[in-house]
Write an enzyme that holds these catalytic residues in place. Structure first.
Site, PDB file in Angstrom:
ATOM      1  N   ASN A  10      42.029  46.829  55.239  1.00 13.41           N
ATOM      2  CA  ASN A  10      41.178  47.105  54.077  1.00 13.41           C
ATOM      3  C   ASN A  10      40.075  48.084  54.489  1.00 13.41           C
ATOM      4  OD1 ASN A  10      38.909  46.875  52.323  1.00 13.41           O
ATOM      5  ND2 ASN A  10      39.808  45.049  51.422  1.00 13.41           N
ATOM      6  N   HIS A  13      34.956  49.237  53.402  1.00 16.02           N
ATOM      7  CA  HIS A  13      33.596  49.387  53.929  1.00 16.02           C
ATOM      8  C   HIS A  13      33.361  50.713  54.638  1.00 16.02           C
ATOM      9  CE1 HIS A  13      32.536  45.773  52.111  1.00 16.02           C
ATOM     10  NE2 HIS A  13      33.513  45.109  52.695  1.00 16.02           N
ATOM     11  N   ARG A  21      24.935  57.289  51.593  1.00 18.61           N
ATOM     12  CA  ARG A  21      24.276  58.601  51.601  1.00 18.61           C
ATOM     13  C   ARG A  21      24.705  59.488  50.437  1.00 18.61           C
ATOM     14  NH1 ARG A  21      21.425  60.231  56.323  1.00 18.61           N
ATOM     15  NH2 ARG A  21      20.236  58.375  56.766  1.00 18.61           N
ATOM     16  N   HIS A  46      39.886  47.822  47.420  1.00 24.33           N
ATOM     17  CA  HIS A  46      39.445  47.088  46.224  1.00 24.33           C
ATOM     18  C   HIS A  46      38.608  48.025  45.354  1.00 24.33           C
ATOM     19  CE1 HIS A  46      37.317  43.168  44.658  1.00 24.33           C
ATOM     20  NE2 HIS A  46      37.767  43.927  43.685  1.00 24.33           N
ATOM     21  N   ARG A  48      36.359  48.113  42.693  1.00 20.90           N
ATOM     22  CA  ARG A  48      35.551  47.152  41.939  1.00 20.90           C
ATOM     23  C   ARG A  48      35.055  47.785  40.649  1.00 20.90           C
ATOM     24  NH1 ARG A  48      33.803  42.542  45.279  1.00 20.90           N
ATOM     25  NH2 ARG A  48      32.568  42.001  43.458  1.00 20.90           N
ATOM     26  N   ARG A  52      31.301  50.044  43.847  1.00 16.31           N
ATOM     27  CA  ARG A  52      30.291  50.037  44.916  1.00 16.31           C
ATOM     28  C   ARG A  52      30.835  50.591  46.235  1.00 16.31           C
ATOM     29  NH1 ARG A  52      29.724  43.575  45.922  1.00 16.31           N
ATOM     30  NH2 ARG A  52      29.357  43.637  43.690  1.00 16.31           N
ATOM     31  N   HIS A  53      32.142  50.547  46.417  1.00 12.41           N
ATOM     32  CA  HIS A  53      32.688  51.197  47.633  1.00 12.41           C
ATOM     33  C   HIS A  53      33.819  52.170  47.255  1.00 12.41           C
ATOM     34  CE1 HIS A  53      35.044  47.486  47.404  1.00 12.41           C
ATOM     35  NE2 HIS A  53      34.094  46.740  47.930  1.00 12.41           N
ATOM     36  N   GLU A  73      43.516  46.082  45.320  1.00  8.79           N
ATOM     37  CA  GLU A  73      42.882  44.840  44.863  1.00  8.79           C
ATOM     38  C   GLU A  73      42.127  45.147  43.577  1.00  8.79           C
ATOM     39  OE1 GLU A  73      42.047  42.900  49.260  1.00  8.79           O
ATOM     40  OE2 GLU A  73      40.375  43.379  47.947  1.00  8.79           O
ATOM     41  N   THR A 104      34.478  39.002  47.574  1.00  7.66           N
ATOM     42  CA  THR A 104      35.241  38.121  46.698  1.00  7.66           C
ATOM     43  C   THR A 104      35.006  36.662  47.095  1.00  7.66           C
ATOM     44  OG1 THR A 104      36.888  39.867  46.748  1.00  7.66           O
ATOM     45  CG2 THR A 104      37.497  37.825  45.646  1.00  7.66           C
ATOM     46  N   GLU A 154      48.168  35.585  47.806  1.00  7.79           N
ATOM     47  CA  GLU A 154      47.380  35.749  49.030  1.00  7.79           C
ATOM     48  C   GLU A 154      46.425  34.567  49.101  1.00  7.79           C
ATOM     49  OE1 GLU A 154      45.905  39.642  50.050  1.00  7.79           O
ATOM     50  OE2 GLU A 154      44.134  38.779  51.038  1.00  7.79           O
ATOM     51  N   HIS A 193      40.695  37.329  54.282  1.00  4.71           N
ATOM     52  CA  HIS A 193      39.260  37.213  54.053  1.00  4.71           C
ATOM     53  C   HIS A 193      38.583  36.562  55.263  1.00  4.71           C
ATOM     54  CE1 HIS A 193      35.512  37.306  51.892  1.00  4.71           C
ATOM     55  NE2 HIS A 193      36.135  37.971  50.944  1.00  4.71           N
ATOM     56  N   HIS A 216      36.499  43.861  56.657  1.00  2.00           N
ATOM     57  CA  HIS A 216      35.098  43.955  57.068  1.00  2.00           C
ATOM     58  C   HIS A 216      34.930  43.899  58.587  1.00  2.00           C
ATOM     59  CE1 HIS A 216      30.979  42.381  57.751  1.00  2.00           C
ATOM     60  NE2 HIS A 216      30.684  43.268  56.812  1.00  2.00           N
TER      61      HIS A 216
HETATM   62  N1  PXP Z   1      41.991  39.942  50.788  1.00  2.26           N
HETATM   63  C1  PXP Z   1      41.316  40.023  49.614  1.00  2.26           C
HETATM   64  C2  PXP Z   1      42.051  39.641  48.371  1.00  2.26           C
HETATM   65  C3  PXP Z   1      39.992  40.479  49.566  1.00  2.26           C
HETATM   66  O1  PXP Z   1      39.348  40.557  48.379  1.00  2.26           O
HETATM   67  C4  PXP Z   1      39.377  40.904  50.756  1.00  2.26           C
HETATM   68  C5  PXP Z   1      37.985  41.472  50.709  1.00  2.26           C
HETATM   69  O2  PXP Z   1      37.988  42.626  49.940  1.00  2.26           O
HETATM   70  C6  PXP Z   1      40.116  40.828  51.943  1.00  2.26           C
HETATM   71  C7  PXP Z   1      41.409  40.320  51.947  1.00  2.26           C
HETATM   72  C8  PXP Z   1      39.561  41.280  53.247  1.00  2.26           C
HETATM   73  O3  PXP Z   1      38.481  40.455  53.601  1.00  2.26           O
HETATM   74  P1  PXP Z   1      37.556  40.892  54.814  1.00  2.26           P
HETATM   75  O4  PXP Z   1      36.933  42.192  54.434  1.00  2.26           O
HETATM   76  O5  PXP Z   1      36.587  39.763  54.938  1.00  2.26           O
HETATM   77  O6  PXP Z   1      38.450  41.026  56.024  1.00  2.26           O
END
Ligand code: PXP
Length: 251
Positions: A10, A13, A21, A46, A48, A52-53, A73, A104, A154, A193, A216
């Protein structure tokens, strides 16, 4: 290895840092290409509601420029459905979304959301998108996923990641039981997550899981060791855990 565990990276970030910036650097699409070269099987992003990202143009560019399947996502809204149908990502993971949350929090309610989610899942499936639902590791939610026609779920590992000691062990057992149950009722089961180098191994050893989505921690770790090295280490921890469990099963 018979059942390779897929890694979805993912890249949200990277976009968070870019947006701090207001310019174009660092580019999440460059990170996605690097992730692919380092062993990611897919790219997760994702989009959103508040952007935001990840932004709409990032989704377009990942789809066009990155040689890995995109897992989009998205919240269960009309706007996001239209975007998914326009871009036709390989997969779409429906997540609950609250504007004020940092990330999330908690899984989707597939039971309460049945009537709202069923037509969305159908429309995306008809467009060739593999739809998954991000849910808590709970048999009732898994049954609900089947009844509304989702082929994939998931499991939310956020609670597991936050807990410690015996509480973490209990949550781990819940995830394992849910993954095994999901597979027994014909669902493809993913998890994600809050996964890190320190907590990924037991999750990766659950043989009924097919994919982990991790963001993350990998982007954070990239600050210290580089994205390539962070992803390669995660990949190697996952592969080792999976090889050990398969070795134990065939012994
Ligand atoms: N899976 C889903 C459905 C999520 O919403 C997220 C966060 O966007 C992740 C996985 C990844 O989580 P993390 O960024 O904490 O690794």
């Amino acid at each position: 290895m018979k059942h390779k565990l897929r890694l979805g990276v993912n890249i949200d970030h990277v976009a968070t840092i870019r947006n701090a910036r207001g310019g174009l650097y660092p580019d999440p699409v460059r990170a996605a290409k690097l992730a692919a070269a380092a062993g990611a099987d897919g790219i997760t992003a994702h989009l959103r509601e508040d952007r935001r990202h990840i932004r709409d143009t990032d989704i377009q560019r990942i789809n066009d420029e990155v040689d890995r399947p995109l897992n989009l996502e998205m919240a269960a809204t009309k706007e996001m459905l239209e975007i998914a149908l326009k871009h036709k990502p390989h997969a779409a993971c429906i997540v609950p979304e609250k504007r004020e949350e940092q990330t999330t929090e908690g899984g989707l309610d597939a039971i309460g959301g049945h009537n709202h989610l069923t037509p969305m899942v159908r429309e995306m499936s008809n467009a060739g998108i593999r739809v998954s639902l991000f849910i808590e590791p709970d048999a009732r939610q898994l049954d609900a996923a089947v009844s509304l026609g989702a082929p994939v779920v998931e499991l939310h590992t956020g609670r597991y990641a936050d807990l410690e000691g015996a509480d973490r062990d209990t949550e781990f057992e819940r995830i394992k039981a849910a993954a095994d149950y999901a597979a027994s009722i014909g669902l493809e089961c993913h998890a994600g997550h809050g996964l890190t180098f320190d907590n990924v191994v037991p999750i990766a050893a659950i043989a009924t899981l097919v994919e982990l989505n991790i963001g993350h921690f990998l982007i954070g770790e990239a600050i210290f060791s580089g994205l390539d090295s962070a992803i390669r280490r995660m990949r190697s921890l996952m592969d080792k855990a999976r090889a050990e469990v398969e070795g134990a099963r065939s012994a």
